[in-house]
Design a protein around this motif. Structure first.
Motif, PDB file in Angstrom:
ATOM      1  N   TYR A  48       0.806  -1.222   0.000  1.00 51.16           N
ATOM      2  CA  TYR A  48       0.000   0.000   0.000  1.00 51.16           C
ATOM      3  C   TYR A  48       0.839   1.272   0.000  1.00 51.16           C
ATOM      4  CZ  TYR A  48      -4.109  -2.853   0.956  1.00 51.16           C
ATOM      5  OH  TYR A  48      -5.102  -3.769   0.878  1.00 51.16           O
ATOM      6  N   ALA A  49       2.110   1.147   0.352  1.00 56.75           N
ATOM      7  CA  ALA A  49       3.067   2.254   0.260  1.00 56.75           C
ATOM      8  C   ALA A  49       2.866   3.389   1.256  1.00 56.75           C
ATOM      9  CB  ALA A  49       3.125   2.818  -1.159  1.00 56.75           C
ATOM     10  N   GLN A  50       2.020   3.206   2.260  1.00 59.04           N
ATOM     11  CA  GLN A  50       1.905   4.241   3.293  1.00 59.04           C
ATOM     12  C   GLN A  50       3.266   4.493   3.943  1.00 59.04           C
ATOM     13  OE1 GLN A  50      -0.532   2.301   2.654  1.00 59.04           O
ATOM     14  NE2 GLN A  50      -2.486   2.978   3.499  1.00 59.04           N
ATOM     15  N   ILE A  53       5.093  -4.117   9.788  1.00 60.29           N
ATOM     16  CA  ILE A  53       6.412  -3.590  10.163  1.00 60.29           C
ATOM     17  C   ILE A  53       6.690  -3.832  11.645  1.00 60.29           C
ATOM     18  CG2 ILE A  53       7.879  -1.531  10.195  1.00 60.29           C
ATOM     19  CD1 ILE A  53       5.973  -0.351   8.031  1.00 60.29           C
TER      20      ILE A  53
HETATM   21  S1  SF4 Z   1       4.706  -2.405   4.879  1.00 61.49           S
HETATM   22 FE1  SF4 Z   1       4.449  -0.459   3.811  1.00 61.49          FE
HETATM   23  S2  SF4 Z   1       3.952  -1.062   1.726  1.00 61.49           S
HETATM   24 FE2  SF4 Z   1       3.620  -2.861   2.999  1.00 61.49          FE
HETATM   25  S3  SF4 Z   1       1.466  -2.812   3.542  1.00 61.49           S
HETATM   26 FE3  SF4 Z   1       2.605  -1.802   5.193  1.00 61.49          FE
HETATM   27  S4  SF4 Z   1       2.571   0.359   4.664  1.00 61.49           S
HETATM   28 FE4  SF4 Z   1       2.038  -0.776   2.832  1.00 61.49          FE
END
Ligand code: SF4
Ligand SMILES: Cc1cc2nc3c(=O)[nH]c(=O)nc-3n(C[C@H](O)[C@H](O)[C@H](O)COP(=O)(O)OP(=O)(O)OC[C@H]3O[C@@H](n4cnc5c(N)ncnc54)[C@H](O)[C@@H]3O)c2cc1C
Lengths: 464, 69
Positions: free
Chosen positions: B13-15, B58
């Motif tokens: 999603y690139a957030q 993350i």
């Molecule tokens: S890690 Fe980054 S790119 Fe992956 S889903 Fe979470 S916010 Fe989106």
């Protein structure tokens, strides 16, 4: 002492030894502490480094964006572990519950977690493997050396084997502007893991990015100069290829040698365990104090006909280690099965590849979203009329949907109204996997054991 | 600091790339390539990115790692 009291006592002041200090070992140790284990916890690892992450080694690190020694895994605050790093376990005495170490030490345990993973399969001729310029890629040191060599701008890089690691290396080389030749024995890259239909897409991607891809060919020998530096490779089609760097990507070998003669069901294909991560002994009887997790484990999965799955997947190491840890400190009905649906990712040539389920079990394949020619699609694999796997190229957000189809044994070909199926892609075609009995280094999932489709390996009794 | 992204969970999603562009970079349409060892000066950015990730992919050093189910 009742079993419950014994367990409570073990949780309070028992002794756990974890062998293998990488992803599975670390996550197992963390889950033991998180689950309330307060006894002594020793983690033995033969690499001198703290546990680090491997997937970036063939991606960010080879692009020169991340240092090879910068992928150390994050840890829980105040993780109370006695680390024994830089020393290998060399033996296991099941009867006396003792692990022996290379430095002569012995450590006693009440429960043991085996997480020794796998190592890169080396080039088959030792003298050639020792040539300056011949690499494998498994450890941070491997990545550091290879990265340094790539940074020096070799005229051509040879990648032997187009599995995931080989393909990612080729991708990184092209992104660095290096000439690269990939030599693959099979008919296409990734064919052992994803089959011929997706393999053809991978082949097209490689060529579109300037890779000199040669399929159906093997490297027969590597030749060095008088100073011991790699100069050229000889191929099975009679041609020769000048290259200063060769990366051998011929798959992985399980680290089970240290268990030879221990009485555990351990061999080149890993350590067999039940769905609760308990190791089997050579008689096929499950142990109750030895657990296995990660790349070194192979365990039966009810969703896949109770076949034993050996998974070289990051997510499997995490999940299995957490289940193993939970079961180490639980009893009877509180124990959990490792029923995780296999999943992995790969990033290469700018594409995000995701897989769910067990594609190599697939007999047929159908494009359920997007189109193969657009490099953006989902393909679904069918086995005996049900969905067994799905692979997505740049469609990551759909993977969870397909996981649910696999878990519920949804009918194949799938029939759902809301997906952008197009003409041409709707009819299932053979998934086109190579004969599983032929040697292949491609698959990251290996199936063995009972199989209604006879897709099984031969039983070879181990000499004790 | 040390971070790791569960890329099985990540849906691209690139957030994170938006909130901490020095640490999280999209490679192509949706493949995430991140710096696993960003400098401490980025910690605020990184924590914000971790909190914003819609699928909680993350993991940052020191946070509770394995959600014990
Ligand atoms: S890690 Fe980054 S790119 Fe992956 S889903 Fe979470 S916010 Fe989106
Ligand atoms: C270059 C590369 C890229 C990858 N990319 C991806 C990816 O994109 N997606 C994905 O899903 N997976 C990927 N993987 C796979 C993933 O990294 C592995 O599944 C994961 O590392 C398995 O963790 P593990 O702890 O089970 O085993 P390992 O990471 O192999 O760790 C085992 C550890 O035990 C040690 N050890 C072995 N024998 C002994 C002994 N006798 N005594 C003490 N210690 C011992 C080893 O040295 C090692 O440190 C990749 C792997 C590599 C190498």
């Amino acid at each position: 002492m009742s079993a419950e009291t014994a367990l409570r006592d073990f949780r309070r002041r028992g002794r756990v030894v974890v062998v293998g200090a990488s992803l599975a070992g670390l996550r197992g140790a963390e889950a033991l502490r998180a689950g309330g284990f307060t006894g002594s916890l020793t983690v033995v690892g033969d690499e001198a480094r703290e546990p680090y992450d491997r997937p970036p080694l063939s991606k960010q690190v080879l692009l020169g964006r991340t240092a090879a020694d910068a992928t150390t895994l994050p840890r829980r605050h105040g993780l109370d572990v006695r680390w024994r790093l830089g020393v290998a376990a060399t033996g296991l005495n099941l009867a006396e519950r003792r692990v022996s170490l290379a430095d002569g030490d012995e450590i006693e345990y009440d429960r043991l977690l085996i997480a020794t993973g796998a190592r890169a399969r080396p080039w088959f001729r030792e003298a050639e493997a020792a040539l300056d310029g011949v690499f494998v890629l498994r450890t941070a040191d491997d990545a550091a050396w290879l990265n340094r060599r790539l940074a020096a701008g070799p005229r051509r890089v040879l990648v032997v084997g187009a599995g995931f690691t080989g393909s990612e290396i080729a991708s990184a080389c092209r992104e660095r502007g290096l000439e690269v030749t990939v030599v693959e024995r099979g008919p296409a890259p990734l064919v052992g893991a994803l089959g011929g239909v997706v393999g053809a897409v991978a082949a097209r991607l490689q060529r579109a990015h300037g890779v000199d891809l040669r399929c159906g060919v093997t490297v027969t020998s590597l030749e060095g100069d008088a100073a011991g530096r790699l100069r050229r490779a000889h191929l099975s089609d009679g041609s020769t290829l000048d290259a200063e760097v060769a990366v051998v990507g011929l798959g992985a070998v399980r680290n089970t040698e240290w268990l030879a003669g221990s009485g555990l069901a351990a061999g080149p294909r890993g350590v067999a365990c039940d769905a609760g991560c308990r190791a089997f002994d050579v008689h096929g009887i499950v142990t109750d104090d030895v657990f296995v997790a990660g790349d070194v484990a192979r365990s039966p999965h009810p969703l896949f006909g109770y076949q034993f799955l050996s998974l070289e997947h990051w997510g499997n190491a995490v999940e299995q280690a957490e289940i193993a840890a939970h079961n180490m400190i639980s009893s009877g009905l509180a124990r959990r099965p490792h029923l995780w649906v296999p999943a992995f990712w790969s990033a290469q040539f700018g594409i995000n590849i995701k897989s769910i389920g067990v594609p190599p079990m697939g007999e047929e394949i159908v494009v359920t979203q997007g189109a193969l020619e657009e490099d953006r699609f989902v393909v679904t694999y069918g086995f005996q009329g049900r969905v067994i796997a799905a692979v997505a190229f740049d469609q990551a957000r759909w993977i969870d949907f397909y996981r649910r189809l696999i878990e519920s044994a949804a009918p194949f070909p799938p029939d759902f109204p809301n997906v952008d199926r197009r003409a041409g892609g709707t009819r299932p075609v053979p998934a086109d996997f190579p004969d599983p009995s032929l040697p292949s280094h491609g698959p990251t999932v290996t199936l063995s054991g009972y199989s209604p489709s006879e897709r099984r390996l031969q039983f070879t009794p181990a000499r004790a | 600091m040390r971070i790791v992204v569960d890329l099985n969970r990540c849906e691209g999603y690139a957030q994170c790339a938006f909130l901490a562009p020095d640490v999280f970079v999209m490679h192509g349409q949706e493949a995430l390539m991140y710096d696993p060892g960003p400098g401490e000066e980025r910690s605020e950015q990184v924590l914000r990115a971790a909190a914003a990730c819609p699928v909680q992919a993350i993991t940052v050093e020191g946070e509770v790692l394995s959600d014990v189910r």
